[in-house]
Design an enzyme around this catalytic site. Structure first.
Site, PDB file in Angstrom:
ATOM      1  N   GLY A 128       0.805  -1.213   0.000  1.00  8.30           N
ATOM      2  CA  GLY A 128       0.000   0.000   0.000  1.00  8.30           C
ATOM      3  C   GLY A 128       0.840   1.266   0.000  1.00  8.30           C
ATOM      4  O   GLY A 128       0.315   2.364   0.231  1.00  8.30           O
ATOM      5  N   PRO A 180       6.210  15.562   2.170  1.00 10.30           N
ATOM      6  CA  PRO A 180       5.390  14.342   2.318  1.00 10.30           C
ATOM      7  C   PRO A 180       5.998  13.312   3.261  1.00 10.30           C
ATOM      8  O   PRO A 180       5.274  12.716   4.075  1.00 10.30           O
ATOM      9  CB  PRO A 180       5.303  13.795   0.890  1.00 10.30           C
ATOM     10  CG  PRO A 180       5.567  14.957   0.005  1.00 10.30           C
ATOM     11  CD  PRO A 180       6.518  15.834   0.753  1.00 10.30           C
ATOM     12  N   ASP A 212       9.117  13.758   5.315  1.00 12.95           N
ATOM     13  CA  ASP A 212       9.711  14.277   6.538  1.00 12.95           C
ATOM     14  C   ASP A 212       8.672  14.766   7.543  1.00 12.95           C
ATOM     15  O   ASP A 212       8.914  14.698   8.761  1.00 12.95           O
ATOM     16  CB  ASP A 212      10.673  15.422   6.222  1.00 12.95           C
ATOM     17  CG  ASP A 212      11.859  14.960   5.385  1.00 12.95           C
ATOM     18  OD1 ASP A 212      12.156  13.743   5.408  1.00 12.95           O
ATOM     19  OD2 ASP A 212      12.476  15.808   4.713  1.00 12.95           O
ATOM     20  N   SER A 268       5.744   4.350   8.660  1.00  8.87           N
ATOM     21  CA  SER A 268       6.137   3.642   7.437  1.00  8.87           C
ATOM     22  C   SER A 268       4.849   3.190   6.757  1.00  8.87           C
ATOM     23  O   SER A 268       3.835   2.965   7.419  1.00  8.87           O
ATOM     24  CB  SER A 268       7.000   2.427   7.786  1.00  8.87           C
ATOM     25  OG  SER A 268       7.093   1.524   6.684  1.00  8.87           O
ATOM     26  N   THR A 313     -38.719 -30.619   6.405  1.00  8.12           N
ATOM     27  CA  THR A 313     -37.334 -31.043   6.579  1.00  8.12           C
ATOM     28  C   THR A 313     -36.969 -31.886   5.363  1.00  8.12           C
ATOM     29  O   THR A 313     -37.801 -32.667   4.888  1.00  8.12           O
ATOM     30  CB  THR A 313     -37.144 -31.867   7.871  1.00  8.12           C
ATOM     31  OG1 THR A 313     -38.020 -32.999   7.845  1.00  8.12           O
ATOM     32  CG2 THR A 313     -37.466 -31.019   9.100  1.00  8.12           C
ATOM     33  N   SER A 344     -40.511 -10.663 -16.796  1.00  8.18           N
ATOM     34  CA  SER A 344     -40.162 -11.326 -18.048  1.00  8.18           C
ATOM     35  C   SER A 344     -40.406 -10.388 -19.216  1.00  8.18           C
ATOM     36  O   SER A 344     -41.367  -9.613 -19.221  1.00  8.18           O
ATOM     37  CB  SER A 344     -40.992 -12.602 -18.226  1.00  8.18           C
ATOM     38  OG  SER A 344     -40.773 -13.162 -19.496  1.00  8.18           O
ATOM     39  N   GLU A 370     -33.146 -12.669  -5.124  1.00  6.67           N
ATOM     40  CA  GLU A 370     -32.071 -13.012  -6.057  1.00  6.67           C
ATOM     41  C   GLU A 370     -30.875 -12.083  -5.872  1.00  6.67           C
ATOM     42  O   GLU A 370     -29.713 -12.530  -5.924  1.00  6.67           O
ATOM     43  CB  GLU A 370     -32.600 -12.937  -7.489  1.00  6.67           C
ATOM     44  CG  GLU A 370     -33.649 -14.009  -7.791  1.00  6.67           C
ATOM     45  CD  GLU A 370     -34.445 -13.729  -9.061  1.00  6.67           C
ATOM     46  OE1 GLU A 370     -34.174 -12.695  -9.718  1.00  6.67           O
ATOM     47  OE2 GLU A 370     -35.340 -14.518  -9.381  1.00  6.67           O
TER      48      GLU A 370
END
Length: 473
Positions: free
Chosen positions: A110, A137, A139, A146, A194, A325, A338
Site C-alpha cells: 500500500g 510528504p 519528513d 512507514s 425437513t 419477463s 435473487e
C-alpha cells in the site's frame, strides 16, 4: 478539421521530482511524483482505493501530526502539524477524493496509496501555510511512520468503522423487520418441512422469528470481532521494530483515534505478528461470509414459500417490484431475494481471496493488503446495502396466504407424529403410509379403525397446538 484537432488535448503538466528523478504531473493535481508513477504503473482495474480507506488514512495522518508536534525527537513543529491536521481533516471529509487516483491493485504494502495521502496532505498543508513546498510528504506528513504499519492500520480502522457504523445497524434493521413479521404471523399455521419434505406444523411467525434470531447472532458475532480487528500495527514502522518512531508515538496516536471515532482500537501487542500477518482481517471476512450464509438460507426460504402462483408453494406473497419477463406478460419474480443471494456469492468469493491473501505473508510483511482491503470493504458495503433493501422492499411487504398455509398443515401426513404417544410409532407410521397411498386423512383412518375417541383425536391433531410442543391429552 486537422488530425491534431481531433486528438484529445493533454492537460497542462508540471515537473515534479522524487528519489528516482523527474516526473510530469498534471499541473492542477495536489499529488506529486510518487502518486503519478503509481498511476502510470498500475492501470489495472480503473478502480481507486475505497473512500472509507482514504478517510482512515487521513484520520491516521492527522492524529500522527498532532502527536509528532508534541514529541521532542520529531522534526514537526506545531504550526506545521496544525496545517497537516487541518488538511487531513479535509481529506477525511471527502473533499479531495479525486486526488486519490491510484488503482486498488498496486504495490502490495500500500506504499503507493500511503504516499498519495502524504503528497496530497503535504500540498494542502503548504497551501494553508502560504508557503508552497514547505511541508514535506515524507519528513513531515509521514514522520514516525512507514507504509508498512500505516497502511494496514488504516485498513483495520476502515474495517472496524464500516462494520460498526454501516453493517451492524443494517443487519439490525433487517432483524427488526423479521421480528415484526414474526409477531404478525404468530398464529399462521403452515406445514413444516425437513429435507424439503412435509414435516409437523410450524407457524409462519416461528420461521420469521428464526430468521430474526439468525441475524441477531450474526450482528453479535460481528460486534465481538471488532476489538481483534481494531488492534493496529501502528508503531512498528518498517519491519515491526519501531525504528524511527518514538515509543510513545503509537499509543498516543491510537488514543486520539479512539477519542475521535469511539471505536475499540488498540495497539497490536506484537508488532511482528501485526505486520507479517493479516489474520484479523480473515476473522472479519469470515464473519461477513457467515452473515452471507444466513442471508442465502433466508432468501431461498422466502423464494420457496413465494413460488407459484399456481404450481409452487404460494404460501406467502412478496411485494411486486418490477415485471419479471420480457416475453411472459404478468410474470413477477422474487428479484430482491435473487439480489441478496448474488451479493452473498460475491462475499464468498471475496472471502476466498482474503483468506488466500492472508496466507501469503512472508517474514515481516504481507504484500496482499490492498486486495484484502478492497474485498473486505466491498463485502461490508454490499451486505449493508442489500440488508436494508431486503428489509424495506421485500420483508416488510410479505403477505401470508393463511388459508393455503393451513390447508397444507392439515393435509400433511406428518400429522401422524402427534399420534405416537397414543398408538405407538409403528402404528402411526402405518397410518401415514396409508394416508399417502390413498389420499385419505389421518383423522379419517384413525376413526375408521377405532384407535381413538373423536375428542382426543381432535386435541391430538390440533395443528396450532402442535407448534407449541408437548403432548395434547
Amino acid at each position: 478539421m486537422s488530425e491534431a484537432e481531433l486528438l484529445p488535448s493533454r492537460p497542462p503538466m508540471r515537473t515534479e521530482r522524487d528519489s528516482m528523478g523527474e516526473v510530469l504531473v498534471p499541473a492542477a493535481a495536489k499529488f506529486g511524483a510518487q502518486t503519478q508513477r503509481a498511476v502510470e504503473n498500475f492501470p489495472i482495474s480503473g478502480v481507486p482505493i475505497d473512500r472509507r480507506l482514504i478517510r482512515a488514512l487521513a484520520l491516521v495522518k492527522g492524529s500522527a501530526a498532532e502527536v509528532n508536534a508534541s514529541l521532542r525527537d520529531v522534526a514537526v513543529d506545531r504550526r506545521t502539524a496544525d496545517a497537516i491536521r487541518a488538511a487531513a481533516d479535509e481529506v477525511a471529509e471527502g473533499v479531495w477524493d479525486a486526488e486519490f487516483p491510484v488503482d486498488v491493485f498496486q504495490t502490495g504494502s500500500g506504499t503507493s496509496s500511503n504516499m498519495n495521502a502524504n503528497e496530497v496532505i503535504a500540498t494542502l498543508a503548504s497551501e494553508r501555510l502560504g508557503e508552497p513546498g514547505s511541508v514535506h510528504p515524507n519528513d513531515h506528513v509521514n514522520a514516525s511512520q512507514s507504509s508498512n504499519d500505516v497502511f494496514p492500520s488504516a485498513v483495520h480502522l476502515a474495517t472496524v468503522q464500516s462494520i460498526a457504523e454501516e453493517l451492524i445497524p443494517a443487519v439490525e434493521h433487517l432483524r427488526s423487520s423479521f421480528a415484526r413479521q414474526s409477531r404478525r404471523f404468530r398464529s399462521v399455521v403452515k406445514a413444516g418441512r425437513t429435507h424439503l419434505m412435509d414435516a409437523t406444523p410450524v407457524t409462519l411467525g416461528q420461521e420469521m422469528g428464526g430468521y430474526a434470531a439468525q441475524l441477531g447472532d450474526a450482528a453479535r458475532r460481528l460486534e465481538r470481532a471488532l476489538p481483534e480487528v481494531g488492534r493496529l500495527p501502528l508503531g512498528g514502522t518498517a519491519v515491526g521494530t519501531g525504528i524511527n518512531a518514538p515509543r510513545t508515538f503509537a499509543p498516543k496516536v491510537i488514543a486520539l483515534l479512539v477519542e475521535r471515532t469511539g471505536l475499540p482500537l488498540s495497539e497490536a501487542p506484537d508488532h511482528f505478528a501485526a505486520q507479517g500477518a493479516r489474520d484479523a482481517l480473515v476473522v472479519a471476512s469470515g464473519e461477513l461470509r457467515a452473515l452471507a450464509a444466513a442471508l442465502i438460507k433466508i432468501a431461498n426460504d422466502l423464494r420457496w414459500m413465494a413460488s407459484g402462483p399456481r404450481t409452487g408453494l404460494a404460501e406467502i406473497r412478496l411485494p411486486d417490484l418490477q415485471p419479471g419477463s420480457s416475453i411472459m406478460p404478468g410474470k413477477v419474480n422474487p428479484v430482491l431475494c435473487e439480489a441478496v443471494t448474488q451479493v452473498a456469492a460475491q462475499v464468498y468469493g471475496n472471502d476466498a481471496a482474503v483468506a488466500f491473501g492472508a496466507s501469503q505473508g512472508n517474514f515481516e510483511l504481507n504484500v496482499y493488503v490492498p486486495m484484502m482491503a478492497r474485498n473486505v470493504l466491498e463485502s461490508i458495503g454490499l451486505l449493508a446495502n442489500v440488508c436494508r433493501l431486503f428489509a424495506d422492499r421485500c420483508v416488510d411487504g410479505i403477505e401470508a396466504d393463511e388459508e393455503r398455509c393451513l390447508a397444507y398443515a392439515e393435509s400433511s401426513p406428518s400429522l401422524g407424529t402427534s399420534l405416537n404417544p397414543f398408538v405407538g410409532y409403528e402404528k402411526a407410521a402405518a397410518l401415514v403410509k396409508e394416508s399417502v397411498r390413498t389420499g385419505r386423512s389421518i383423522r379419517e383412518l384413525v376413526l375408521e379403525e377405532g384407535l381413538m375417541e373423536a375428542d382426543d383425536l381432535d386435541r391430538a391433531l390440533d395443528v396450532l397446538g402442535m407448534t407449541k410442543g408437548g403432548v395434547r391429552r
